[in-house]
Design an enzyme around this catalytic site. Structure first.
Site, PDB file in Angstrom:
ATOM      1  N   THR A  78       3.202   1.849   4.379  1.00 53.61           N
ATOM      2  CA  THR A  78       2.888   2.756   3.275  1.00 53.61           C
ATOM      3  C   THR A  78       4.157   3.367   2.702  1.00 53.61           C
ATOM      4  OG1 THR A  78       0.740   3.291   4.235  1.00 53.61           O
ATOM      5  CG2 THR A  78       1.614   4.839   2.627  1.00 53.61           C
ATOM      6  N   HIS A  89       5.816   1.068   0.276  1.00 54.66           N
ATOM      7  CA  HIS A  89       5.177   1.087  -1.045  1.00 54.66           C
ATOM      8  C   HIS A  89       5.673   2.281  -1.861  1.00 54.66           C
ATOM      9  CE1 HIS A  89       2.329  -2.204  -0.449  1.00 54.66           C
ATOM     10  NE2 HIS A  89       2.051  -1.711   0.748  1.00 54.66           N
TER      11      HIS A  89
END
Length: 341
Positions: A40, A43
């Site tokens: 995550t 990203h």
């Protein structure tokens, strides 16, 4: 304090000096010792389409951590300054149907540490006491650091009973490798993990998988034949998000097989639904951890000897975050830890 901040709505991450947080009512202040880097976070750094749609700026990011409590907010009486702790990064509303029924992991109004509120890539972090997990004082700090992704692995691996079953895991990332260790510990017979990254397949071999198969050089049918299996796999754990993984897994399952899907695909995936129906397969999506049953299971597994340390391969000082993120992006690693002490 130091903090890694998504300061602007563009690619990048910045180490900045920001005000120390103050614990509110029902919260604790935690001095962060170590943090883990998650997909995550990649990203967010890349500022891809998902990040642009979900991440407010500026924001202190990061959600995998271990630390010590240094201050208690008003109303906190079941934790103590000095406690070694981690934390559940999903903050639930407490009032929706699922929360009221005790199914907090299914809350539809979840907030995320390091995603929608200030995160753990910092010297200090505030967290509601209800989200704090107190570790045993003798736990390995590296293991405690990655309890968040370990929880993803445990939640996925134990969604279906695995005792005596043949398990296929697609995706030998850190969570897939930890899931392999869990199902082996829980009594699975054959544990097969697939990937195209030889480095990570070698890591998987260190946690006791039966076969670590590079699907660029072999097929599941060949693995099946080599193991002398008469039927397909009983349990499938899809951890990769690769568009070819779930369709291949569906083809490899025995009648009545059960599949847990944690890997998040970047686009649409087409699977043979007639096979799902005719073979009576079960497919279940997995997100996060069960609060706090998974955390309890993690602690018991570690206490009883499950070793996930092979998945931890690199450590950097917090100031070396750019090198740490580059290491994760290159893929020749397991879990990467940042030291904030």
């Amino acid at each position: 304090m130091r903090a890694l901040v998504k300061a602007k709505p563009e690619p990048g991450l910045w180490l900045e000096d920001v005000p120390d947080p103050t614990p509110g009512t029902g919260e604790v202040l935690i001095e962060v010792l170590q943090t883990g880097i998650c997909g995550t976070d990649l990203h967010i750094v890349a500022w891809d389409e998902w990040a642009q749609a979900h991440i407010p700026t500026p924001l202190v990011v990061g959600h995998e951590f271990v630390g010590r409590i240094v201050a208690l907010g008003a109303g906190v009486d079941d934790l103590t300054v000095g406690d070694l702790v981690g934390g559940e990064g999903h903050l639930v509303c407490g009032r929706c149907r699922n929360c009221m029924a005790g199914r907090r992991h299914l809350c539809a109004r979840t907030e995320g540490v390091g995603v929608t509120r200030a995160g753990a890539f910092a010297d200090y972090l505030t967290l509601p006491a209800t989200n704090v997990w107190k570790h045993r004082p003798d736990i390995d700090l590296d293991v405690a650091t990655i309890f968040d992704p370990f929880g993803n692995a445990v939640h996925t691996a134990l969604t279906f009973p695995v005792l005596g079953e043949d398990v296929l895991i697609t995706g030998a990332g850190p969570i897939g490798i930890m899931a392999a260790a869990v199902v082996r510990h829980a009594g699975a017979r054959y544990v097969v993990i697939t990937d195209v990254n030889d480095y990570r397949l070698e890591l998987a071999s260190k946690v006791g998988v039966t076969v670590a198969a590079n699907t660029g050089r072999t097929t599941l049918a060949r693995v099946h034949q080599d193991l002398g299996m008469k039927e397909g796999f009983d349990i499938g754990l899809e951890m990769s998000g690769n568009s070819q993984a779930l369709p291949a897994m569906v083809e490899a399952m025995a009648h009545g097989g059960r599949i847990a899907v944690l890997g998040l695909p970047s686009g649409d995936i087409s699977i043979d639904w007639s096979r799902v129906v005719l073979h009576m397969l079960t497919i279940k999506g997995i997100y996060g951890r069960q609060m706090f049953e998974t955390w309890y299971a993690m602690s018991v597994l570690v206490q009883e000897g499950l070793d996930i340390t092979p998945v931890i391969t690199h450590r950097f000082r917090a100031e070396e975050y750019e090198q740490a993120f580059r290491t994760v992006r290159e893929g020749l690693c397991g879990k990467v830890i940042l030291d904030w002490t």
